[in-house]
Every structure is written in structure tokens, then in C-alpha cells.
Write a protein that holds these residues in place. Sequence first.
Motif, PDB file in Angstrom:
ATOM      1  N   SER A 178       0.851  -1.186   0.000  1.00  0.00           N
ATOM      2  CA  SER A 178       0.000   0.000   0.000  1.00  0.00           C
ATOM      3  C   SER A 178       0.889   1.240   0.000  1.00  0.00           C
ATOM      4  O   SER A 178       1.592   1.510   0.972  1.00  0.00           O
ATOM      5  CB  SER A 178      -0.914   0.007   1.232  1.00  0.00           C
ATOM      6  OG  SER A 178      -1.672   1.197   1.304  1.00  0.00           O
ATOM      7  N   ASN A 179       0.882   1.959  -1.103  1.00  0.00           N
ATOM      8  CA  ASN A 179       1.718   3.157  -1.225  1.00  0.00           C
ATOM      9  C   ASN A 179       0.946   4.392  -0.745  1.00  0.00           C
ATOM     10  O   ASN A 179       0.574   5.262  -1.532  1.00  0.00           O
ATOM     11  CB  ASN A 179       2.156   3.338  -2.686  1.00  0.00           C
ATOM     12  CG  ASN A 179       3.022   2.192  -3.169  1.00  0.00           C
ATOM     13  OD1 ASN A 179       4.001   1.849  -2.535  1.00  0.00           O
ATOM     14  ND2 ASN A 179       2.643   1.583  -4.276  1.00  0.00           N
ATOM     15  N   ASN A 180       0.692   4.419   0.546  1.00  0.00           N
ATOM     16  CA  ASN A 180      -0.076   5.531   1.111  1.00  0.00           C
ATOM     17  C   ASN A 180       0.798   6.581   1.790  1.00  0.00           C
ATOM     18  O   ASN A 180       0.294   7.474   2.459  1.00  0.00           O
ATOM     19  CB  ASN A 180      -1.093   4.990   2.113  1.00  0.00           C
ATOM     20  CG  ASN A 180      -0.452   4.114   3.180  1.00  0.00           C
ATOM     21  OD1 ASN A 180       0.769   4.083   3.333  1.00  0.00           O
ATOM     22  ND2 ASN A 180      -1.276   3.401   3.925  1.00  0.00           N
ATOM     23  N   GLY A 181       2.111   6.458   1.634  1.00  0.00           N
ATOM     24  CA  GLY A 181       3.016   7.474   2.159  1.00  0.00           C
ATOM     25  C   GLY A 181       3.325   7.353   3.626  1.00  0.00           C
ATOM     26  O   GLY A 181       4.011   8.226   4.183  1.00  0.00           O
ATOM     27  N   THR A 182       2.868   6.299   4.276  1.00  0.00           N
ATOM     28  CA  THR A 182       3.105   6.179   5.718  1.00  0.00           C
ATOM     29  C   THR A 182       4.389   5.418   6.035  1.00  0.00           C
ATOM     30  O   THR A 182       4.856   5.453   7.171  1.00  0.00           O
ATOM     31  CB  THR A 182       1.925   5.467   6.390  1.00  0.00           C
ATOM     32  OG1 THR A 182       1.729   4.186   5.779  1.00  0.00           O
ATOM     33  CG2 THR A 182       0.648   6.292   6.242  1.00  0.00           C
ATOM     34  N   SER A 488       3.731   0.136   2.560  1.00  0.00           N
ATOM     35  CA  SER A 488       3.321  -0.630   3.734  1.00  0.00           C
ATOM     36  C   SER A 488       2.743  -1.962   3.269  1.00  0.00           C
ATOM     37  O   SER A 488       1.914  -1.999   2.362  1.00  0.00           O
ATOM     38  CB  SER A 488       2.274   0.146   4.536  1.00  0.00           C
ATOM     39  OG  SER A 488       2.777   1.391   4.945  1.00  0.00           O
TER      40      SER A 488
END
Length: 583
Positions: A178-182, A488
Amino acid sequence: MHQSDHYATRLDAAKSGALWTEEPVPSDEQPVDVRSRPSILGWWWELLSLAFSIGCLISIVAILFTYQDRPQTDWHGGFLSITGTIAIFSTAANLTTGLAIGACLSQYKWLHFRKSPHKLTDLDLIEEAGRGPLGSLILLVKQPFGLATIGAVVVMLSAMFDVFVQQTVTFEPRDVASNNGTARLGLAHVYDSGATPGALGTFHARPSMLDLSMLGAVFRGMFNLGSPAVFDCPTSKCEWNGTYYSLGFASTCADVTEATLRLHPNASAVWNGTASKLSDQVHRILTTPGGVRLAAPVIPTQMQTFVSVNATNLMSNNAISGKMPMPPDIVRIGVFRAQVDSVNFEVFPENMTIFECDISLAAYRYSNLVSSGQNLTIGKHELIRLDPGVLSADGQKPSGSKHVTFSQSGLPLLSVSASDIAGLQLLFTSTRFSGRMYEGLGPTYYPEPQGTGDAFRSGDVAQTMRAMVDSMTDQLRATYNVTAVGASIHSVVFIEVDWAWITLPLAVQIITVAFMIIIIIKSVRTPGLPLWKSSTVAALTYDVRFREDEDDVGRLGTGIRSTKELEALAESWTARLELPERK
């Protein structure tokens, strides 16, 4: 005579006990054609059941095809799971297939006796075969023959229908990015703690402005006390699949024992106590080929030095901005180590080692990084030595602040504050790092600082230095002045389909269709044979008669010629079971 009158005549004959007749009862107006063939419409219930069964299997295949390799959460079946839904369709398909197979086997027993004489036990064998796997197994064991064998095999395979369908679906957890920037990875392209220069030159530090976090990193690395976190992962696993660059530190160590002793030809005489002056023994100083002065006094029978650490600066304090290249080397550290002689306190050259280690700025290239819990695994970790940089003033800093910039092909622009370099030089050359450790009466006569001598009492000097610079690099990266965003990883349960398991249910359907078509065709082509199937009432209307000219082969017959007559007979007659009297 009307059709109704004909049925009445037949019923009268039945009531009189004449159910079996050689010829049909004639009809005046609409004679009954006893040679008429049954219509395919008599199979409508079985055909509907088989069509429904095929529809259920098609539904199963459609569900599997639609949700194959998709997350389990994509299934929206209300209170039913995907396996529960498939189980319902599978059960329905199996039951309706069994209904069709049972009817076909029941009808086949009449075809079986119509074709040629057989034992009456075949009636029970074939009828039981259509009722379940056990009957089919008995049929196959006792008397496998003709089309009944095919039907029995299908019935037995149907027992595994549901099991095979359920095996087609499995659930496997997979890692989904998951490329959500976290997911963040700490890097550094700049080292600037905000320290200001001292009054004695560019590479002079004010003790009150030293970077305490970096000083702490030096000791953490040397004494294996761990490092700060250099990544932030909100899940149990994260990945960074790119290539990343970061500023850091590196060490280069070499054993210079022989080279140092060559510079001191009288060293052996000094250490074994034969020197002419006691002062020569007490104040013995060794200078390494790289210019590091190591104090290692020895007084035989009284005290000896077993660890001595010292450092010298490598960056010039008189550097002029933009006028000369600035090598990335910060300090050179010398380490003297000798075996302890707790009896005579003597040190011989063969029992000592001397190391030189250069600490310098460097760049690192990282790729294929994976975090798991609190651990970070680096797939590829490459050290890049820096070319000389340029010293320049920082216009945004207070007067006198300078930094060294490294502009190297293939690397991002890297910059280090001259004040922070000076702070590190101050640390390594101070008594917090440099010092000596004595065995014997030395601490009494020479109470000098020990520095970090404990870190070098044993073990690999080069490894201790690598651990130190790694800790310093991690501390620099922990500032997150450059952040690499990763993915993630979440564990998601996926629906997997193993199509091999669907072959048996598919084979059952295909064989059932073929078997039913054959039975229907044979029934239609057999004149005068009604579609009795598994009718118990029809079986009750038959009796067996023997003729002397037929070699004890009985004739199995009935006076009922159609299902309509059979239905009329069943509706009009009542019966009671009578058991034979016991004698």
C-alpha cells in the motif's frame, strides 16, 4: 368405445384378477395402440432436474472464475461466505443429478428385462444401485453389466461430488503493498546540528555547542548499545524497492605494528626493562606511520600499559573557503594493545598490536530494503568513498559558519557543517575518547583518563570501529532530513482456485447427460414400454408366468399398458397388507 370406457374395462379386468393378458382389450372407437412409444415429455421432471444441476455447476464455475485471485473481502454474499455459497450450489447440483441418475437406472431395469431374460434379483440390484453408493457398489461387485454399470459408477462418483467442489477453493494470505506514504525511510544529505564555530578557526568547535546526539552515537556503537530507528513503518512489514543515497561515516583500519616498531628501533630494549634511563621507560611514546602519538609507558615489575588510544585531526584548521579541496577524512585514530603480564609487567613487541583507523565522511547506496517489526534488512548496502569537497560560507548562517559540500557524479549534493566536523574532532582527540589503561601501580602514579580504552581491551579493533561509524551513520539518518517513501505491506487473504478439483463434478455431469440421453432414446425406441421408472405400483401389477415350451423362462408381464391406466388403477384400488399365517 371411448377412452374412459376402455380404462373402465381394463379396471374391471384388473379387479377380476386378470392383470396380465396376451392381447390388449379392444376399443371400438379409439383403440389403444399397445405398440405406441413413450414420449420424451415423460422425462420432463428428470430433464428439469438435470438442467437445474447443470445450472448449479455453471454457477459454481462462474463464482470461482469471478473471484479467483481476489481478496476474500471482495466477496459480498451477506451472511454466507463464498465457501458456504459454493456448498449450497454443490449440494443442490449433486442431489438433482442423483434424482436423474436414479430415474434412469430405474427405467433401465425394465429395458434390461425387455431385451432378454434375466434373474429377478437383477430388479433389486439395479433399483438399489440408483438409491446410493452402497447399492451401486454391490451392483458393481456382484454383477457388473451393461448400462447399469455406467449408472452405478456415476452414483459412486457423486458421493465425492461435494468434497471435490469444496477442494477447489483455498485461502492464502499474501503480502499486499500500500503506497499511502506512511512508510518512511530516514536518509541524510546534510549534517548540520546548528553548532557555531569556535574562535580559533574554521575547524574549531565550541564545547558548549557540540552535537550531543552524535557524541552519544559514538559510544552506543563502540559498546554495542543499539541505534535509533531509521524507518517508520505503520504495519508489521514495509518495503523500499528503489535506490537511495545517504550521507554517513566510514572507517578504514590497518595493522601498523611492524611499521611502527621500525620507526622505533630501540623499542624492544625500552619495553623489556633494559633501557638506560627509567624516564625512557616511563614516558615511552610511539608514533605511528600516520602520525598518531600513542603513550604506552612500561615499568617492569611495577606497571604496564595494555591499551592506549589517541587521535589526530585530518582536516586543516587553516582551510580557506573555495581555495583548496577538502578531503572527506576527519580524524585518524591509533590504538595500542598489549597482553597483560600481571607478574613482571613486561611488554614484548611480539605481544603487542598497533592499529591505525581513519574516520571519514562517506556516502551509502541502499536498495531492496525490508522492515519486519523493529528490524530493517538491507538487500544491498554499498559504501561510496567521497572525492574531496569544497569549503564555503553559508550565507544563511551566522558570521563565520561554513560547510563542506561534496558534489560527485551519481550522488545527490551532500553538505556537512564545518562546526560539526570540528565537534567530532574535538571528541576524538579529547580525553572522553582518547586515553590509556594501565595494569599494576600505574593508576597510582599516573592517574590519567582511560577514554574509550574499555572498548578495545579485546575483540577486533576494525570491527569496533565499523560498529561506531555505523551507529554514527544511523544517527545521521535518524534526523530524517531526507525521507524515502516506501510501501506498507498488509497481509490480505486471497481466494485461490485449484481447477483440477472441478474435473470430477464436471465428469459426473457429462456422464449423467450422456447416460440419460441413451436411456431416453432406448425407452422411446422400445414399443409398448411405459415410463415406469421406479414406480412401486407398476411393479405390483406385474406377475411371472411360465410355459412348458420356454425352458423354465418366465414371462414378466402386466395388463397395464400406460401410465394413465396405472394412475387410474392406483387411485381406484385400495389394499391391505396380509402376512402369511404361521404354521
